[in-house]
Design a protein around this motif. Structure first.
Motif, short mmCIF file in Angstrom:
data_model
loop_
_atom_site.label_atom_id
_atom_site.label_comp_id
_atom_site.label_asym_id
_atom_site.label_seq_id
_atom_site.Cartn_x
_atom_site.Cartn_y
_atom_site.Cartn_z
N PRO A 78 51.60 52.97 57.74
CA PRO A 78 50.72 52.74 58.86
C PRO A 78 49.90 53.97 59.18
O PRO A 78 50.38 55.10 59.15
CB PRO A 78 51.70 52.42 60.00
N ARG A 79 48.61 53.72 59.52
CA ARG A 79 47.77 54.82 60.01
C ARG A 79 48.05 54.97 61.50
O ARG A 79 47.96 54.00 62.25
CB ARG A 79 46.29 54.53 59.75
N ARG A 80 48.35 56.18 61.92
CA ARG A 80 48.73 56.36 63.32
C ARG A 80 48.30 57.75 63.78
O ARG A 80 48.26 58.70 63.02
CB ARG A 80 50.24 56.20 63.49
N ARG A 81 47.94 57.84 65.05
CA ARG A 81 47.61 59.11 65.68
C ARG A 81 46.53 59.88 64.92
O ARG A 81 46.59 61.09 64.79
CB ARG A 81 48.86 59.99 65.81
N ILE A 82 45.58 59.16 64.38
CA ILE A 82 44.51 59.85 63.65
C ILE A 82 43.45 60.32 64.63
O ILE A 82 43.07 61.49 64.65
CB ILE A 82 43.93 58.94 62.56
N GLY A 83 42.94 59.42 65.46
CA GLY A 83 42.03 59.82 66.51
C GLY A 83 40.60 60.04 66.06
O GLY A 83 40.28 60.10 64.87
N PHE A 84 39.72 60.19 67.06
CA PHE A 84 38.28 60.30 66.79
C PHE A 84 37.95 61.50 65.93
O PHE A 84 37.21 61.39 64.94
CB PHE A 84 37.52 60.38 68.12
N TRP A 85 38.46 62.68 66.28
CA TRP A 85 38.03 63.90 65.60
C TRP A 85 38.45 63.90 64.14
O TRP A 85 37.70 64.35 63.27
CB TRP A 85 38.59 65.14 66.31
N TYR A 86 39.64 63.39 63.84
CA TYR A 86 40.07 63.36 62.43
C TYR A 86 39.22 62.35 61.65
O TYR A 86 38.82 62.60 60.51
CB TYR A 86 41.55 63.00 62.32
N ARG A 87 38.93 61.22 62.26
CA ARG A 87 38.09 60.24 61.58
C ARG A 87 36.68 60.79 61.39
O ARG A 87 36.05 60.56 60.34
CB ARG A 87 38.07 58.94 62.37
N PHE A 88 36.18 61.51 62.37
CA PHE A 88 34.85 62.13 62.26
C PHE A 88 34.84 63.15 61.13
O PHE A 88 33.91 63.19 60.32
CB PHE A 88 34.49 62.79 63.59
N ALA A 89 35.90 63.99 61.07
CA ALA A 89 36.00 64.97 59.99
C ALA A 89 36.05 64.28 58.63
O ALA A 89 35.45 64.76 57.65
CB ALA A 89 37.22 65.85 60.20
N ALA A 90 36.75 63.15 58.57
CA ALA A 90 36.84 62.41 57.31
C ALA A 90 35.47 61.88 56.88
O ALA A 90 35.11 61.92 55.70
CB ALA A 90 37.84 61.26 57.44
N VAL A 91 34.70 61.40 57.84
CA VAL A 91 33.36 60.89 57.54
C VAL A 91 32.49 62.00 56.96
O VAL A 91 31.69 61.77 56.04
CB VAL A 91 32.72 60.29 58.81
N ILE A 92 32.65 63.22 57.48
CA ILE A 92 31.84 64.36 57.02
C ILE A 92 32.32 64.88 55.67
O ILE A 92 31.53 65.18 54.78
CB ILE A 92 31.88 65.49 58.06
N CYS A 93 33.64 64.99 55.51
CA CYS A 93 34.19 65.71 54.35
C CYS A 93 34.47 64.83 53.13
O CYS A 93 34.36 65.31 51.99
CB CYS A 93 35.50 66.41 54.75
N LYS A 94 34.82 63.57 53.33
CA LYS A 94 35.23 62.75 52.19
C LYS A 94 34.11 62.48 51.18
O LYS A 94 34.35 62.58 49.97
CB LYS A 94 35.85 61.44 52.67
N PRO A 95 32.90 62.17 51.60
CA PRO A 95 31.85 61.87 50.60
C PRO A 95 31.61 63.00 49.60
O PRO A 95 31.61 62.74 48.39
CB PRO A 95 30.62 61.58 51.45
N PRO A 96 31.44 64.28 50.04
CA PRO A 96 31.25 65.33 49.02
C PRO A 96 32.49 65.53 48.15
O PRO A 96 32.37 65.84 46.96
CB PRO A 96 30.93 66.58 49.84
N LEU A 97 33.69 65.35 48.72
CA LEU A 97 34.90 65.50 47.92
C LEU A 97 34.97 64.42 46.84
O LEU A 97 35.35 64.69 45.70
CB LEU A 97 36.14 65.43 48.82
N VAL A 98 34.60 63.20 47.20
CA VAL A 98 34.62 62.09 46.23
C VAL A 98 33.62 62.35 45.11
O VAL A 98 33.89 62.06 43.94
CB VAL A 98 34.33 60.76 46.94
N VAL A 99 32.47 62.92 45.47
CA VAL A 99 31.44 63.20 44.47
C VAL A 99 31.84 64.34 43.55
O VAL A 99 31.66 64.28 42.33
CB VAL A 99 30.09 63.51 45.16
N LEU A 100 32.42 65.39 44.12
CA LEU A 100 32.67 66.62 43.37
C LEU A 100 33.98 66.59 42.57
O LEU A 100 34.08 67.27 41.54
CB LEU A 100 32.71 67.82 44.33
N ILE A 101 34.97 65.83 43.03
CA ILE A 101 36.31 65.93 42.45
C ILE A 101 36.86 64.55 42.10
O ILE A 101 36.90 63.65 42.95
CB ILE A 101 37.29 66.62 43.42
N LYS A 102 37.32 64.40 40.87
CA LYS A 102 38.11 63.22 40.50
C LYS A 102 39.53 63.41 41.04
O LYS A 102 39.93 64.53 41.36
CB LYS A 102 38.12 63.05 38.98
#
Length: 256
Positions: free
Chosen positions: A2-26
């Motif tokens: 279960p996803r729990r206690r993630i909150g706005f700021w962690y989700r916001f950070a994920a939106v910012i950081c995940k796309p370049p990580l997905v592009v740069l790293i397998k």
């Protein structure tokens, strides 16, 4: 899980950081089944690149149990960075404390609240010439023995190929693979109920570091050095070499 206690700021950070990580790293991610679905626990992770906290956080985020990293308390006071650190629930470490256990009180409290606290037990980027884990600091062992929580060892490799330790420019091509392998909890039960002396904490830390190293051996398909790199020992040896060199120069000058 279960996803729990993630909150706005962690989700916001994920939106910012995940796309370049997905592009740069397998990704070659294994061992997520060892991440507890409920309750407080610690992950202990090797550190070999300035990129790997983001890459590892991506792995941990995808388990549904987001990591709370330890960071210098000063970072929590700096504008948007401080707001993000506070908002994502990162753990301030007050290094000026004279009580070693009090310096990790916030981490203990987080574990007792049921959070995951991520430790880099080496305390800094590895200085081992081969990129293997160094000797560890005792903070993770202190928190683990105080809380008796699960300690999940995690090894990672690949972010260091994108951005080697202390390098200023990344190696973007060819695209690198971030390997992560989490293992079963480290058994520290033999240390429970004993006085947390420096020797006991050192021994518990060695057990933790050995578990991380074994996982990294599996990822890399090779054996680590018999003796982990010890920065303190290396500094002592460097001072001795410098003293010998200075003494040799003085003797040469006196003989002229």
């Amino acid at each position: 899980m279960p996803r729990r206690r993630i909150g706005f700021w962690y989700r916001f950070a994920a939106v910012i950081c995940k796309p370049p990580l997905v592009v740069l790293i397998k990704r070659d991610w294994r061992g997520m089944e060892h991440i507890p679905a409920e309750g407080g626990f610690i992950t202990v992770v090797n550190h070999n690149s300035h990129v790997d906290p983001f890459a590892y956080a991506h792995y941990q985020y995808n388990t549904g149990r987001v990591p709370r990293f330890l960071a210098k308390s000063g970072l929590f006071k700096k504008g948007i960075v401080g707001a993000a650190m506070r908002g994502t629930g990162q753990i301030p470490v007050y290094r000026e404390s004279t009580d070693a256990l009090s310096a990790f009180r916030a981490a203990i409290d987080a574990v007792e609240r049921g959070e995951c606290v991520a430790f880099y037990p080496e305390g800094t980027l590895t200085r081992d010439p081969g990129g293997w884990p160094m000797t560890g600091k005792t903070g993770a062992a202190r928190v683990a023995l105080q809380t008796k929580c699960p300690v999940i060892p995690v090894a990672q490799w690949g972010a260091n190929e994108l951005l080697p330790p202390y390098a200023k420019k990344p190696n973007l091509f060819p695209r690198k693979t971030h390997h992560v392998l989490a293992g079963p909890p480290v058994d520290l039960s033999r240390f429970y109920g004993k006085d947390m002396t420096p020797d006991l904490l050192k021994e518990a830390t060695e057990v933790i570091m050995a578990a991380i190293t074994r996982l990294l051996e599996e990822i890399r398909g090779e054996k680590a050095p018999e003796t982990p790199y010890d920065p303190r020992r290396e500094r002592i040896e460097q001072r001795r070499r410098t003293q010998r060199q200075n003494k040799s120069r003085q003797e040469e000058e006196q003989s002229k």
